[in-house]
Enzyme design. Structure first.
Site, PDB file in Angstrom:
ATOM      1  N   ASP A  66       0.797  -1.221   0.000  1.00  0.00           N
ATOM      2  CA  ASP A  66       0.000   0.000   0.000  1.00  0.00           C
ATOM      3  C   ASP A  66       0.837   1.282   0.000  1.00  0.00           C
ATOM      4  O   ASP A  66       0.306   2.375   0.160  1.00  0.00           O
ATOM      5  CB  ASP A  66      -0.949   0.015   1.195  1.00  0.00           C
ATOM      6  CG  ASP A  66      -0.232  -0.142   2.526  1.00  0.00           C
ATOM      7  OD1 ASP A  66       0.961  -0.506   2.523  1.00  0.00           O
ATOM      8  OD2 ASP A  66      -0.870   0.083   3.571  1.00  0.00           O
ATOM      9  N   GLY A  99      17.413  11.817 -23.619  1.00  0.00           N
ATOM     10  CA  GLY A  99      18.339  10.732 -23.914  1.00  0.00           C
ATOM     11  C   GLY A  99      18.209  10.284 -25.356  1.00  0.00           C
ATOM     12  O   GLY A  99      17.425  10.822 -26.147  1.00  0.00           O
ATOM     13  N   TRP A 100      18.978   9.280 -25.709  1.00  0.00           N
ATOM     14  CA  TRP A 100      18.998   8.809 -27.094  1.00  0.00           C
ATOM     15  C   TRP A 100      17.622   8.358 -27.565  1.00  0.00           C
ATOM     16  O   TRP A 100      17.184   8.657 -28.671  1.00  0.00           O
ATOM     17  CB  TRP A 100      20.007   7.675 -27.235  1.00  0.00           C
ATOM     18  CG  TRP A 100      20.163   7.168 -28.638  1.00  0.00           C
ATOM     19  CD1 TRP A 100      19.729   5.975 -29.129  1.00  0.00           C
ATOM     20  CD2 TRP A 100      20.782   7.856 -29.734  1.00  0.00           C
ATOM     21  NE1 TRP A 100      20.045   5.863 -30.474  1.00  0.00           N
ATOM     22  CE2 TRP A 100      20.697   7.007 -30.865  1.00  0.00           C
ATOM     23  CE3 TRP A 100      21.398   9.092 -29.863  1.00  0.00           C
ATOM     24  CZ2 TRP A 100      21.209   7.364 -32.102  1.00  0.00           C
ATOM     25  CZ3 TRP A 100      21.909   9.453 -31.112  1.00  0.00           C
ATOM     26  CH2 TRP A 100      21.805   8.594 -32.211  1.00  0.00           C
ATOM     27  N   ASP A 111      17.750  17.859 -15.734  1.00  0.00           N
ATOM     28  CA  ASP A 111      18.849  17.701 -16.687  1.00  0.00           C
ATOM     29  C   ASP A 111      18.236  17.491 -18.063  1.00  0.00           C
ATOM     30  O   ASP A 111      17.406  16.594 -18.251  1.00  0.00           O
ATOM     31  CB  ASP A 111      19.698  16.486 -16.277  1.00  0.00           C
ATOM     32  CG  ASP A 111      20.849  16.232 -17.218  1.00  0.00           C
ATOM     33  OD1 ASP A 111      21.694  17.124 -17.383  1.00  0.00           O
ATOM     34  OD2 ASP A 111      20.924  15.117 -17.776  1.00  0.00           O
ATOM     35  N   ASP A 130      18.538  16.352 -21.809  1.00  0.00           N
ATOM     36  CA  ASP A 130      19.356  15.484 -22.664  1.00  0.00           C
ATOM     37  C   ASP A 130      18.734  15.413 -24.063  1.00  0.00           C
ATOM     38  O   ASP A 130      18.279  14.362 -24.512  1.00  0.00           O
ATOM     39  CB  ASP A 130      19.461  14.081 -22.061  1.00  0.00           C
ATOM     40  CG  ASP A 130      20.405  14.030 -20.886  1.00  0.00           C
ATOM     41  OD1 ASP A 130      20.439  15.008 -20.133  1.00  0.00           O
ATOM     42  OD2 ASP A 130      21.101  13.013 -20.723  1.00  0.00           O
ATOM     43  N   GLU A 190      19.007  14.995 -27.710  1.00  0.00           N
ATOM     44  CA  GLU A 190      19.985  14.420 -28.627  1.00  0.00           C
ATOM     45  C   GLU A 190      19.376  14.254 -30.036  1.00  0.00           C
ATOM     46  O   GLU A 190      18.790  13.235 -30.326  1.00  0.00           O
ATOM     47  CB  GLU A 190      20.483  13.078 -28.090  1.00  0.00           C
ATOM     48  CG  GLU A 190      21.088  13.193 -26.681  1.00  0.00           C
ATOM     49  CD  GLU A 190      21.600  11.859 -26.152  1.00  0.00           C
ATOM     50  OE1 GLU A 190      21.911  10.948 -26.968  1.00  0.00           O
ATOM     51  OE2 GLU A 190      21.681  11.711 -24.928  1.00  0.00           O
ATOM     52  N   TYR A 197      32.543  10.729 -25.136  1.00  0.00           N
ATOM     53  CA  TYR A 197      32.640   9.344 -25.606  1.00  0.00           C
ATOM     54  C   TYR A 197      31.772   9.165 -26.848  1.00  0.00           C
ATOM     55  O   TYR A 197      31.144  10.121 -27.323  1.00  0.00           O
ATOM     56  CB  TYR A 197      32.201   8.376 -24.504  1.00  0.00           C
ATOM     57  CG  TYR A 197      30.972   8.818 -23.733  1.00  0.00           C
ATOM     58  CD1 TYR A 197      29.696   8.628 -24.236  1.00  0.00           C
ATOM     59  CD2 TYR A 197      31.095   9.446 -22.499  1.00  0.00           C
ATOM     60  CE1 TYR A 197      28.571   9.040 -23.541  1.00  0.00           C
ATOM     61  CE2 TYR A 197      29.991   9.866 -21.793  1.00  0.00           C
ATOM     62  CZ  TYR A 197      28.722   9.658 -22.320  1.00  0.00           C
ATOM     63  OH  TYR A 197      27.614  10.078 -21.621  1.00  0.00           O
TER      64      TYR A 197
END
Length: 515
Positions: A186, A214-215, A267, A269, A271, A347
């Site tokens: 609960d 994100g991607w 944030d 992101d 892309e 990266y």
């Protein structure tokens, strides 16, 4: 006179500064400024209910009060006092150490929030980003569904819409819980969100942000950012859902305020603005200007909320490393005016989408790189693009991968597999061409691979005569963090925790390297 400002709260500190936030004053003719006092000395004058007081001594306590002034020259009574302490001095005591916890890491990888605690990584972080929130294809607002659990109540959601069960539905037992407690049927909040709440209680200085996009979830950013009305709607919905914590009720979990107090900021992101990313993403030339307007709208609404709560809500972003993508979609001065900090992608410079082996996260372009000039990527190139574009180094962090990228069918040549042709992506545990660091470490220890380094360009790779993987290990992270400090950058970000070892050795290397 204006009403008395709220008692300030300490929202951050480093060796030489303390940041404060407080509830705003009200006034019949309008508040024009706030005066921040360090003891009896005027330390800062600001126009918004937050301030950073600098030029302080390391490892020292200071007591602050605030007074408001209005357009008629009236001054409010002093707020209640707050005492904050600067951090100890050091080579880089205020460095940002940011990491992404992925929603899906609890599945095949078996990486839970508790492992952030037991590995020691949580204690080495300043900021945790939770990946990812999604944007609805029709409303263009933040939303959560249970598509991944097979219970999608939203017919417009589409595939990969989200996973409310992982976010706040899954019950954790005592043995796998940060607090050592078993979730009950609960509870309004369970799943990863409740574990983050427990983690935050154990590490009160840890800031947690919700990452949007994100991607896989950047498809609708362009539409959501396209007009003033759509920007306001997106920002309002994200703040309501994640900062205020008003989660939709799904399978009995969630509800008004159920996630309040977990997330300290947002944030972004995206892309990528005005550049292709995931197949099917919407992008247009207007993205560059609209991204700045969107970030400014997030900043305005977060600050407006902070004026009522006395808290500073952070805003950050993940930004591209490719100079062409920067030029196409990033208004550097405009964006950085809204951000507390931004991470530059450090990266995926190269990978198995190309048929020639190369580095994926080098500091500098390696000698002999056969790429055409427009496809030669490095951290140095990326950071310089932002600095030359007007980004302050004090707001730049560099991304560090906790995984490697690889190829198979690679001949040795004269370079032990580097810059050689390949027949395809290397075999990977979860995705071909991709492997987590802890698995690559095992290969390096006894899998028939030889480890090679380029200490000038700053990268490492493994090669066994057929398969080549390029990745970062503690040695390369030490080299990389030394470079970050030498450049005067704000710190580092890691993607993602589930690639690290059980002892958190990569996060330890980041922490040690930024001290």
């Amino acid at each position: 006179a204006p009403t008395t400002p709220g008692t300030p709260a300490v929202t951050g500190s480093d060796a030489n500064s303390i940041s404060l936030g407080w509830a705003a004053s009200t006034d019949d003719v309008g508040v024009t400024a706030y005066d921040v006092y360090n003891g009896t000395a005027l330390a800062a004058t600001v126009t918004t209910p937050s301030a950073t007081v600098g030029n302080l001594a390391p490892d020292t306590s200071y007591t602050f009060t605030v007074r408001a002034r209005d357009a008629a020259g009236n001054v409010s009574p002093a707020s209640g006092p707050v005492t904050g302490r600067t951090k100890p001095g050091g080579t880089n005591p205020g460095a940002l150490k940011i990491g992404y916890f992925t929603q899906w890491s609890i599945y095949a990888r078996g990486y839970s929030v508790k492992k952030l605690d037991t590995s020691g990584s949580a204690g080495r972080l300043t900021t945790l980003n939770y990946a990812f929130a999604n944007i609805h294809p029709t409303t263009k607002q933040c939303f959560i569904t249970n598509k991944a659990a097979g219970n999608d109540s939203d017919p417009n959601a589409g595939d990969g819409a989200g996973d409310a069960w992982a976010d706040y539905g899954k019950g954790w037992d005592a043995g796998n819980s940060v607090a050592g407690t078993t979730d009950t049927w609960d509870q309004k909040l369970a799943g990863n969100f409740n574990q983050l709440k427990q983690l935050k209680a154990k590490y009160p200085n840890l800031r947690i942000q919700i990452s949007i996009g994100g991607w896989s979830y950047s498809k609708w950013f362009s539409d959501a950012a396209a007009t003033d009305a759509s920007r306001k709607a997106l920002v309002s919905s994200c703040i309501d859902m994640y900062i205020k914590g008003n989660l939709p009720v799904i399978d009995g979990r969630g509800g008004a305020g159920s996630a309040a107090g977990i997330f300290d900021g947002i944030d972004l992101d995206w892309e990528w603005p005005n550049s292709d990313g995931h197949l099917g993403n919407v992008f247009r030339p207007a993205d560059k200007a609209n991204y700045t307007l969107l970030a400014q709208e997030f900043r305005r609404q977060l600050d407006a909320l902070g004026a009522t709560t006395g808290k500073h809500y952070s805003l950050s972003a993940f930004l591209p490393a490719d100079p062409a993508k920067i030029t196409a979609g990033i208004d550097v001065p405009g964006l950085f005016g809204a951000f507390d900090f931004a991470t530059i992608q450090g990266y995926d410079y190269h990978g198995a989408w190309e048929m020639t082996t190369n580095q994926q996260s080098a500091l500098k372009v390696a000698a002999g790189d056969p790429s055409t000039p427009d496809r030669r990527f490095s951290s140095e190139i990326a950071i310089n693009a932002y600095v030359n574009g007007g980004a302050p180094k004090s707001k730049l962090t560099l991304g560090i991968p906790f995984y490697g990228r690889g190829w198979t069918g690679v001949p040795r040549g004269t370079t032990n597999g580097l810059f050689q042709s390949a027949t395809g992506p290397a075999p990977g545990s979860y995705e071909n061409g991709f492997e987590d660091y802890h698995k690559l470490k095992d290969l390096a220890a006894g899998g028939g691979y030889t480890l090679y380094r380029d200490p000038v360009a700053g990268f490492a790779y493994l090669y066994n005569g057929t398969v080549l993987y390029t990745y970062d290990d503690p040695t390369e992270i030490a080299r990389k963090t030394a470079w970050i400090k030498s450049q005067g950058l704000a710190g580092a970000m890691v993607w993602s925790f589930d690639g690290d070892t059980a002892s958190g050795e990569l996060m330890a290397a980041v922490d040690n390297g930024l001290r």
